[in-house]
Scaffold this active site. Sequence first.
Site, PDB file in Angstrom:
ATOM      1  N   ASP A  42       0.834  -1.199   0.000  1.00 48.94           N
ATOM      2  CA  ASP A  42       0.000   0.000   0.000  1.00 48.94           C
ATOM      3  C   ASP A  42       0.870   1.251   0.000  1.00 48.94           C
ATOM      4  O   ASP A  42       1.788   1.385   0.820  1.00 48.94           O
ATOM      5  CB  ASP A  42      -0.896  -0.004   1.245  1.00 48.94           C
ATOM      6  CG  ASP A  42      -1.832   1.191   1.291  1.00 48.94           C
ATOM      7  OD1 ASP A  42      -2.980   1.045   0.838  1.00 48.94           O
ATOM      8  OD2 ASP A  42      -1.412   2.264   1.768  1.00 48.94           O
ATOM      9  N   TYR A  47       2.243  10.126   0.046  1.00 46.17           N
ATOM     10  CA  TYR A  47       3.375   9.622   0.822  1.00 46.17           C
ATOM     11  C   TYR A  47       4.715  10.044   0.221  1.00 46.17           C
ATOM     12  O   TYR A  47       5.743   9.971   0.890  1.00 46.17           O
ATOM     13  CB  TYR A  47       3.342   8.097   0.906  1.00 46.17           C
ATOM     14  CG  TYR A  47       2.148   7.498   1.596  1.00 46.17           C
ATOM     15  CD1 TYR A  47       1.220   8.282   2.291  1.00 46.17           C
ATOM     16  CD2 TYR A  47       1.928   6.129   1.560  1.00 46.17           C
ATOM     17  CE1 TYR A  47       0.124   7.718   2.918  1.00 46.17           C
ATOM     18  CE2 TYR A  47       0.829   5.552   2.195  1.00 46.17           C
ATOM     19  CZ  TYR A  47      -0.066   6.345   2.856  1.00 46.17           C
ATOM     20  OH  TYR A  47      -1.158   5.786   3.473  1.00 46.17           O
ATOM     21  N   LYS A  72      -3.190   5.931  -3.844  1.00 45.05           N
ATOM     22  CA  LYS A  72      -4.294   6.811  -3.488  1.00 45.05           C
ATOM     23  C   LYS A  72      -4.082   8.193  -4.074  1.00 45.05           C
ATOM     24  O   LYS A  72      -2.947   8.680  -4.140  1.00 45.05           O
ATOM     25  CB  LYS A  72      -4.420   6.928  -1.964  1.00 45.05           C
ATOM     26  CG  LYS A  72      -4.382   5.607  -1.223  1.00 45.05           C
ATOM     27  CD  LYS A  72      -4.445   5.827   0.276  1.00 45.05           C
ATOM     28  CE  LYS A  72      -4.027   4.572   1.013  1.00 45.05           C
ATOM     29  NZ  LYS A  72      -2.576   4.361   0.999  1.00 45.05           N
ATOM     30  N   HIS A 105      -8.017   9.276  -1.478  1.00 44.48           N
ATOM     31  CA  HIS A 105      -7.330   9.208  -0.188  1.00 44.48           C
ATOM     32  C   HIS A 105      -8.139   9.863   0.927  1.00 44.48           C
ATOM     33  O   HIS A 105      -8.243   9.335   2.032  1.00 44.48           O
ATOM     34  CB  HIS A 105      -5.955   9.885  -0.298  1.00 44.48           C
ATOM     35  CG  HIS A 105      -4.997   9.467   0.764  1.00 44.48           C
ATOM     36  ND1 HIS A 105      -3.640   9.630   0.644  1.00 44.48           N
ATOM     37  CD2 HIS A 105      -5.181   8.889   1.970  1.00 44.48           C
ATOM     38  CE1 HIS A 105      -3.040   9.172   1.721  1.00 44.48           C
ATOM     39  NE2 HIS A 105      -3.953   8.715   2.543  1.00 44.48           N
TER      40      HIS A 105
END
Length: 272
Positions: A42, A47, A72, A105
């Site tokens: 994931d 990120y 996401k 997200h």
Amino acid sequence: MQTVTAHGATLPVIGLGTWKLNGETASAAVAAAIEAGYRHIDTAIGYGNEAEVGEGLRRTGIARDAIFLTSKVPPEQLAADDMMRAAEGSLRRLGVDQLDLLLIHWPSKALSAAETIRSLSRVKQRGLTRHIGVSNYNIRLLDEAWAATEEPIVVNQCEHHPYLDQTRLMQATARHGTAFVAYCPLGRSEVLDEPVIQDIAGRHGRSPAQIVLRWQIQKGCVAIPKSAHPARIRQNLDIAGFELGAAEMAAIDALRTEGSRMCDTPFSPDWD
């Protein structure tokens, strides 16, 4: 490995979360996880580590179709054209032709759940992802998204750990046949120091983290614990071969507290 199925998607119940893993640390963690037997990874645009996650995938030499890969799209990129470009960027950074799962997200403050899920549906229809889903959606937003979507919503990924009771949201998610994926599943490790967790771990000859992850799976969740340490990565996957009893599950459930969210969030939607 045990799996959960939802609307044609098959998700391994334990995946590697990569939030706050960056650079070589992220690549090495992904490679270590895959070598340990993980088949669910994931990541997210937000990120800032998709390129490193892709590098970790390539290091193992494992076939692309053996890995369930999720990313996401952040709330500021949910308009139709922006979302398509975001998905294309994810594929480019990860070095893959298609995602297994692409999530919204966080819900947008500016766009409706109906509008954004229709845009995400079109990303799937273009073949950039095999499945779509959402993250951090409350019951109302999930219902609105399902009413408008052109494609099945496979996942709702939300914070979940013994301190945070998500029973109502999990029940609503299940009514749609959507899988519930738990992020922050160990409560940033704070829950591992709880005496009840320590006691149950001692009785089973398991680590506290294994007990909490087993609790997650028995509640029907998919869990994506994060770790950069190969030994812990291996340990987190090793949750077969034992089962928590009803009294043990109830004792862990009793740890729930008010105001118990522990992960950083850009904003908090209405969770009722």
